[in-house]
Design an enzyme around this catalytic site. Sequence first.
Site, short mmCIF file in Angstrom:
data_model
loop_
_atom_site.label_atom_id
_atom_site.label_comp_id
_atom_site.label_asym_id
_atom_site.label_seq_id
_atom_site.Cartn_x
_atom_site.Cartn_y
_atom_site.Cartn_z
CG HIS A 1 -1.92 0.87 0.96
ND1 HIS A 1 -3.09 0.96 0.38
CD2 HIS A 1 -1.95 2.42 1.56
CE1 HIS A 1 -3.90 1.98 0.50
NE2 HIS A 1 -3.07 2.81 1.12
CB ALA A 2 0.92 4.24 -2.27
CG HIS B 1 -2.13 10.69 -2.54
ND1 HIS B 1 -3.35 11.42 -2.39
CD2 HIS B 1 -1.49 10.31 -1.39
CE1 HIS B 1 -3.55 11.00 -0.75
NE2 HIS B 1 -2.42 10.16 -0.34
CD GLU B 2 1.52 8.13 -1.43
OE1 GLU B 2 2.00 8.61 -0.14
OE2 GLU B 2 0.37 7.28 -1.26
CG HIS C 1 1.57 12.41 2.23
ND1 HIS C 1 0.53 12.69 2.96
CD2 HIS C 1 0.61 10.97 1.47
CE1 HIS C 1 -0.62 12.13 2.73
NE2 HIS C 1 -0.62 11.24 2.11
CD GLU D 1 -3.74 11.26 3.54
OE1 GLU D 1 -3.43 10.73 2.22
OE2 GLU D 1 -3.03 10.90 4.37
CG HIS E 1 -6.56 3.02 5.37
ND1 HIS E 1 -6.76 2.27 3.98
CD2 HIS E 1 -5.90 4.11 5.12
CE1 HIS E 1 -6.08 3.21 2.83
NE2 HIS E 1 -5.43 4.04 3.68
CE1 TYR F 1 -5.61 8.82 2.49
CE2 TYR F 1 -6.85 7.43 4.23
CZ TYR F 1 -5.78 7.72 3.57
OH TYR F 1 -4.66 7.14 4.08
O1 X8Z Z 1 -4.21 5.49 1.12
C1 X8Z Z 1 -4.24 6.22 0.38
C2 X8Z Z 1 -2.92 6.69 -0.03
C3 X8Z Z 1 -2.04 6.67 0.85
S1 X8Z Z 1 -2.12 7.87 2.23
C4 X8Z Z 1 -2.41 5.89 -1.27
N1 X8Z Z 1 -5.46 6.61 -0.14
C5 X8Z Z 1 -6.78 6.02 0.30
C6 X8Z Z 1 -7.04 4.64 -0.35
O2 X8Z Z 1 -6.23 4.11 -0.76
O3 X8Z Z 1 -7.84 3.96 0.48
C7 X8Z Z 1 -5.35 7.63 -1.20
C8 X8Z Z 1 -6.86 7.59 -1.45
C9 X8Z Z 1 -7.89 6.89 -0.43
ZN ZN Z 2 -1.88 10.04 1.72
#
Ligand code: X8Z
Ligand code: ZN
Length: 579
Positions: free
Chosen positions: A320-321, A350-351, A354, A378, A478, A488
Amino acid sequence: MSAARSSEGASRFFDEVEQELLQASVESQRADWVYSTFVSEDTEELSSAALARLIAVTVRRAREAARLSSAELSGPDARKARLLPLSLPLLAPADPGEAQELTRIVASMQARYARGRYTPHGRSEPLDLQGLSRILSESRDPKLLEEVWSGWHRVGREMRPEFERYVALANAGAKELGFADTGVMWRSKYDMPPEELAREADRLWEQVRPLYDALLGFVRRRLQAVYGADTVPASGPLPVHLLGNMWAQSWEALLPLLVTGPAAPPYDLTKLLVERRTTPEEMVRYAERFFVSLGLEPLPATFWSRSMLVRPRDREVVCHASAWDLDYVEDLRIKMCIEITGEDFRTIHHELGHNYYQRAYGRLPFLFRDSAHDGFHEAIGDTIALSVTPAYLRRVGLLGAADREEDDVPFLLERALEKVAFLPFGLLIDKWRWEVFAGRIRPDEYNTSWWALRAKYQNVAPPAPRDPEEFDPGAKFHVPANVPYLRYFLAHILQFQFHRALLRSAGHDGPLHRGSIYGSKDAGARLARTLEMGTSREWPDALEALTGERRMDAGGLLEYFAPLRRWLDEQNRSGAQGG
Ligand code: X8Z
Ligand code: ZN
């Protein structure tokens, strides 16, 4: 030291605390980096031990700070005293055994998620989440889609007992610092009473809900045409496995089903990147150049030597990024399993958002090295990605064709499938966790309450009734990783508010979806000023610095999508009449 007597004493106290926190945080980050890029029993143990130490320092120091009287606390110190007990998303009981147990559980749930695999019938190799997600986005075979969706969701079931214990221990930790439960602790981080924040979220959702309903209505009829009315009902929740994404959190993969013929999008970013044989590193370079065009510094050399940009072949990693700042100053990195797709192109922006935020607040006192609120963190990279317009892609040489007005609808539709579709999902995850932490959802209700919320907000349903023993929330990163999610939802509203304001700074006066701040030093300076504030001031001050407004507002989002909204309403009217 014991509670300080004078405000000078309080300042000295926080200097000491910040030094200690910085050291414990760097140690925890390093251990976590090694764990996340090399998941094993040993790294799991090392990272959970380091996190337990950081939590212990934070809890001990937060208790000492609570004994300082308000007379001793002047401006910045008063803010630091408020921020200290909120600086981590996880608190543990003071008992060292329980603290270790809790951090071990979180590491273990994450490892289960990272190791999740499923082998669809007829395949010889097990697929990871990325492989399964590819099938969900590309296949139109409802049987296979159901199989792959259910196959991945098995990963939740096995973490259910751990999750239960995690809730109990995390709540005990939050209570010891005076919060009613972990959900209240999470909601206390927004410079307003926790109940007011919950109302703010509801208010924003009501602003955007009609747009979501219009989008879902349109998608429903197209899906009916593809899969038939037996599979896709005329009303009620849509089958979650047909929406092109494991969690139905964004629906871009449906675009080819939705617009065809002359209305089809003029380009496909994934195809453009693949045809040019763009590498993962080059994709990151595009994003870096965008930030540099705004007047920000290039990334440090160590970013390129230390980041993980692709999935290694020889070891398990957390794919997960995420974006990191290992020393809280300059040691910026991202960790991603980049694939050559338009989606990952946007996620890279997005990254880096951060990383640029982290670098901008890196010179502040430690407790201020955070975003105005977590939705800001975010939103920054996403705001930049909103400037990735067809005109921008042409400017950087990725796209040849000229802009045509009739391409606005497919472009906006793709953005809506990404951003508007996300909104209810962004809201409901923590609606669910808040209730779980509050004890209003009991363990035997975990899964049924989850699907009740998914029906209520997203209007989706599982492919077949779920066994209450399943634990479907655990199939979303998450939840096992203990990352709060409301951020988010807020970011998806804020990024349009930011985009609109920055376009004004850049002198753009056309429709919002056609504007790009690429190359605008004025927009960059405005952005940088806000990032550099970190969390030293309450977030409405940061919002005002960026946008001139002090309230979060979905007006920017609604304006951005206004042309699409008109089109959707027309489609829905004629569809409803024409059947
Ligand atoms: O988790 C993330 C990022 C890392 S903070 C890739 N996001 C959420 C997800 O993937 O569920 C970005 C959009 C929503
Ligand atoms: Zn993020």
